[in-house]
Scaffold this motif. Sequence first.
Motif, PDB file in Angstrom:
ATOM      1  N   UNK A 159     -50.398 102.024  52.911  1.00 42.84           N
ATOM      2  CA  UNK A 159     -50.770 100.704  52.392  1.00 42.84           C
ATOM      3  C   UNK A 159     -50.088  99.595  53.194  1.00 42.84           C
ATOM      4  N   UNK A 160     -48.824  99.794  53.542  1.00 40.44           N
ATOM      5  CA  UNK A 160     -48.125  98.788  54.347  1.00 40.44           C
ATOM      6  C   UNK A 160     -48.816  98.560  55.681  1.00 40.44           C
ATOM      7  N   UNK A 161     -49.174  99.636  56.347  1.00 43.30           N
ATOM      8  CA  UNK A 161     -49.883  99.526  57.627  1.00 43.30           C
ATOM      9  C   UNK A 161     -51.244  98.847  57.437  1.00 43.30           C
ATOM     10  N   UNK A 162     -51.916  99.164  56.333  1.00 42.89           N
ATOM     11  CA  UNK A 162     -53.202  98.534  56.021  1.00 42.89           C
ATOM     12  C   UNK A 162     -53.038  97.017  55.903  1.00 42.89           C
ATOM     13  N   UNK A 163     -52.023  96.587  55.153  1.00 42.97           N
ATOM     14  CA  UNK A 163     -51.785  95.153  54.987  1.00 42.97           C
ATOM     15  C   UNK A 163     -51.439  94.485  56.318  1.00 42.97           C
ATOM     16  N   UNK A 164     -50.604  95.143  57.111  1.00 39.47           N
ATOM     17  CA  UNK A 164     -50.239  94.586  58.421  1.00 39.47           C
ATOM     18  C   UNK A 164     -51.465  94.444  59.315  1.00 39.47           C
ATOM     19  N   UNK A 172     -47.344  92.498  53.104  1.00 41.02           N
ATOM     20  CA  UNK A 172     -46.700  93.711  53.628  1.00 41.02           C
ATOM     21  C   UNK A 172     -45.185  93.587  53.529  1.00 41.02           C
ATOM     22  N   UNK A 173     -44.663  92.401  53.909  1.00 39.89           N
ATOM     23  CA  UNK A 173     -43.218  92.177  53.850  1.00 39.89           C
ATOM     24  C   UNK A 173     -42.714  92.290  52.413  1.00 39.89           C
ATOM     25  N   UNK A 174     -43.462  91.701  51.470  1.00 44.57           N
ATOM     26  CA  UNK A 174     -43.077  91.773  50.056  1.00 44.57           C
ATOM     27  C   UNK A 174     -43.095  93.217  49.562  1.00 44.57           C
ATOM     28  N   UNK A 175     -44.081  93.966  50.031  1.00 43.27           N
ATOM     29  CA  UNK A 175     -44.191  95.378  49.641  1.00 43.27           C
ATOM     30  C   UNK A 175     -42.973  96.160  50.118  1.00 43.27           C
ATOM     31  N   UNK A 176     -42.610  95.959  51.391  1.00 43.44           N
ATOM     32  CA  UNK A 176     -41.462  96.676  51.952  1.00 43.44           C
ATOM     33  C   UNK A 176     -40.150  96.237  51.297  1.00 43.44           C
ATOM     34  N   UNK A 177     -39.999  94.941  51.090  1.00 36.15           N
ATOM     35  CA  UNK A 177     -38.754  94.427  50.504  1.00 36.15           C
ATOM     36  C   UNK A 177     -38.565  94.909  49.069  1.00 36.15           C
ATOM     37  N   UNK A 178     -39.682  95.077  48.354  1.00 38.69           N
ATOM     38  CA  UNK A 178     -39.596  95.544  46.967  1.00 38.69           C
ATOM     39  C   UNK A 178     -39.056  96.966  46.893  1.00 38.69           C
ATOM     40  N   UNK A 191     -38.876 100.318  59.643  1.00 38.05           N
ATOM     41  CA  UNK A 191     -39.793 100.096  60.767  1.00 38.05           C
ATOM     42  C   UNK A 191     -40.872  99.059  60.444  1.00 38.05           C
ATOM     43  N   UNK A 192     -41.333  99.045  59.191  1.00 36.09           N
ATOM     44  CA  UNK A 192     -42.350  98.071  58.795  1.00 36.09           C
ATOM     45  C   UNK A 192     -41.851  96.655  58.914  1.00 36.09           C
ATOM     46  N   UNK A 193     -40.661  96.387  58.397  1.00 35.52           N
ATOM     47  CA  UNK A 193     -40.078  95.047  58.484  1.00 35.52           C
ATOM     48  C   UNK A 193     -39.785  94.667  59.935  1.00 35.52           C
ATOM     49  N   UNK A 194     -39.364  95.661  60.744  1.00 36.97           N
ATOM     50  CA  UNK A 194     -39.099  95.401  62.164  1.00 36.97           C
ATOM     51  C   UNK A 194     -40.383  95.019  62.899  1.00 36.97           C
TER      52      UNK A 194
END
Length: 245
Positions: A159-164, A172-178, A191-194
């Motif tokens: 899902x993160x990659x989909x949003x990016x 995506x950032x909100x998803x990863x930070x949560x 890696x997602x945030x990077x």
Amino acid sequence: QAAAYYGKSLADDPSNPSLLALSFFYASTAGDINAAGKYAQKVVAADPDDRAARLALAVIDLKNKDYAGARENLALSAKGPFTLLTLSLMDAWAAAGQKDAASVEKDLATLRAQKGAENLATFHAALLHDFMGETNLADADYQKAMAGTTVTPRVLEAYGRFLERTGRGKEAAALYLAQASNQGLTAVTQPGLARLKAGEKPDSLIRSSQDGVAEALFGIAASLTGAQSADVSILYLRMAIYLRP
């Protein structure tokens, strides 16, 4: 070693069904899927609906992008509650390779009807719709998958990659930070945030039908935690690695 010795024994006694079954079993669990495929052809000549042999032949067809051949082997396999799950998932991805959306939806309906497989069905519905470019359907399915009791690394990464990829970097950032405080998910969140910080766009988690089937086999194998399921789990993992090294 067992695969090599059983193979040699079978060469000396080619009509021995026990040696054939063991040669197939050890070749496949040792990761020599191409050799297993040769044994599988002999297995289905004697037992046309043998599940493991048909599965091996379908996986080899998928590796070669012979989606029609893969679907034929899957259709010829013996059915059962557990195997229906595997067969439906694999057929859906083979159908996606053929751009046969109607068959994909039919397989997804079969999957959703399998008791206890709801989470797997939802996740693969998201992956399949994403793969076929049906963005709105994919987004809805990803959100359903994320709403499960536990967020898994595979669902989060997909899902993160989909949003990016779809230009929704803030989401995506909100998803990863949560999920950043969850140590079990740092291999996805960091890696997602990077990537977001560097302005880089990732590939989709699933880039091909082969990747999709590998993901399906991996997901099912990961759920088979009992000792009695070890042989099936190893077989599925070997096939997953064969499709996506």
